[in-house]
Design a protein around this motif. Structure first.
Motif, mmCIF file in Angstrom:
data_model
loop_
_atom_site.group_PDB
_atom_site.id
_atom_site.type_symbol
_atom_site.label_atom_id
_atom_site.label_comp_id
_atom_site.label_asym_id
_atom_site.label_seq_id
_atom_site.Cartn_x
_atom_site.Cartn_y
_atom_site.Cartn_z
ATOM 1 N N VAL A 14 22.651 -53.460 -7.526
ATOM 2 C CA VAL A 14 23.024 -54.313 -8.659
ATOM 3 C C VAL A 14 21.843 -55.172 -9.085
ATOM 4 O O VAL A 14 21.601 -55.373 -10.286
ATOM 5 N N ALA B 87 26.339 -62.260 -11.246
ATOM 6 C CA ALA B 87 26.783 -60.878 -11.384
ATOM 7 C C ALA B 87 26.668 -60.122 -10.063
ATOM 8 O O ALA B 87 27.525 -59.299 -9.724
ATOM 9 N N TYR C 91 29.947 -58.354 -8.479
ATOM 10 C CA TYR C 91 30.038 -56.898 -8.487
ATOM 11 C C TYR C 91 29.522 -56.227 -7.217
ATOM 12 O O TYR C 91 29.784 -55.034 -7.015
ATOM 13 N N PRO D 152 33.495 -57.693 -3.957
ATOM 14 C CA PRO D 152 34.343 -56.507 -3.751
ATOM 15 C C PRO D 152 34.337 -55.993 -2.318
ATOM 16 O O PRO D 152 35.324 -55.388 -1.871
#
Length: 245
Positions: free
Chosen positions: A154, A163, A167, A171
């Motif tokens: 990422v 972010a 992401y 998770p």
């Protein structure tokens, strides 16, 4: 090893003499305990309204403290994770979490009762501190066990730090974090009954008042209600955890 074992036995014998642990005292205590238990039965549920009021307050304290503790534990856990936070952030954060864990919640409740006065607010504040000490530590450890390959993937896209957390980090630990929260809710339900003994609201205050009045049949009713509440909470949380698997 023999010398070490002899030293342990010698110390146990010494500690027993210093603490006045005698067989006669224990046998006498069994008799007194039997008479006390006999006075607990049959339980008296005539004042069920007072009992229900205390239980509802304990539930409210537990839920509010758990939600508040989880909300604060989420950023603290991320800040304490050494694989995603610099040492000058993770070090002090871990020290703060350790301080939250070092004091028993009853001691913290006494402090908040002195600072905030009697009532549910002191109990909520005390259990929030206890929740941070447990949930933030476990959450930080869970974050440290994540796969960094996803994080690097990422990051390679030029994503911002937020972010990356949304992401790549969260998770991987979301299900475990929910499990930590459910366990802490169970724990806070039990603890909310105890902080009331020191004046921090909940059914514990009702229980302590019944003890002071020697109202043991009502004490029995309160204890039965507390056990039923904890068993129900355990059943519900178990079903939720099973549904998440």
């Amino acid at each position: 090893m023999r010398i070490f074992g002899i030293l342990i036995i010698a110390y146990l014998a010494y500690a027993s003499t210093q603490l006045d642990l005698g067989l006669g005292r224990f046998i006498n205590g069994l008799g007194e305990g039997g008479r006390f238990i006999a006075r607990l039965f049959p339980p008296n549920f005539e004042r069920w309204e007072l009992l229900l009021e205390g239980l509802l307050e304990s539930i409210q304290i537990a839920v509010l403290a758990t939600v508040g503790g989880i909300i604060l534990s989420l950023p603290l856990g991320l800040m304490a994770a050494r694989n995603i936070a610099p040492w000058w952030v993770s070090g002090p954060t871990r020290a703060f979490i350790a301080v939250c864990r070092s004091l028993h919640y009853v001691i913290v409740a006494i402090i908040f009762v002195k600072a905030l006065g009697f009532g549910a607010l002191a109990g909520i504040a005390a259990l929030i501190i206890a929740s941070i000490g447990f949930v933030a530590k476990l959450f930080a450890e869970a974050v440290e066990e994540i796969s960094m390959k996803q994080v690097e993937a990422v990051r390679s896209t030029g994503a911002s730090g937020m972010a990356v957390l949304l992401y790549a980090v969260l998770p991987q630990v979301a299900s475990r974090f929910v499990g930590f929260g459910l366990y802490q809710l169970d724990s806070n339900l039990r603890n909310s009954t105890l902080v009331g003994v020191v004046g921090a609201g909940g059914i514990g205050g009702t229980l302590f008042a019944a003890f002071k009045r020697f109202d043991y049949d009502f004490v029995s009713a309160i204890l039965i209600a507390i056990i039923a509440l904890i068993l129900l909470a355990e059943l519900v949380s178990g079903r939720i955890r099973a549904a998440m698997r």
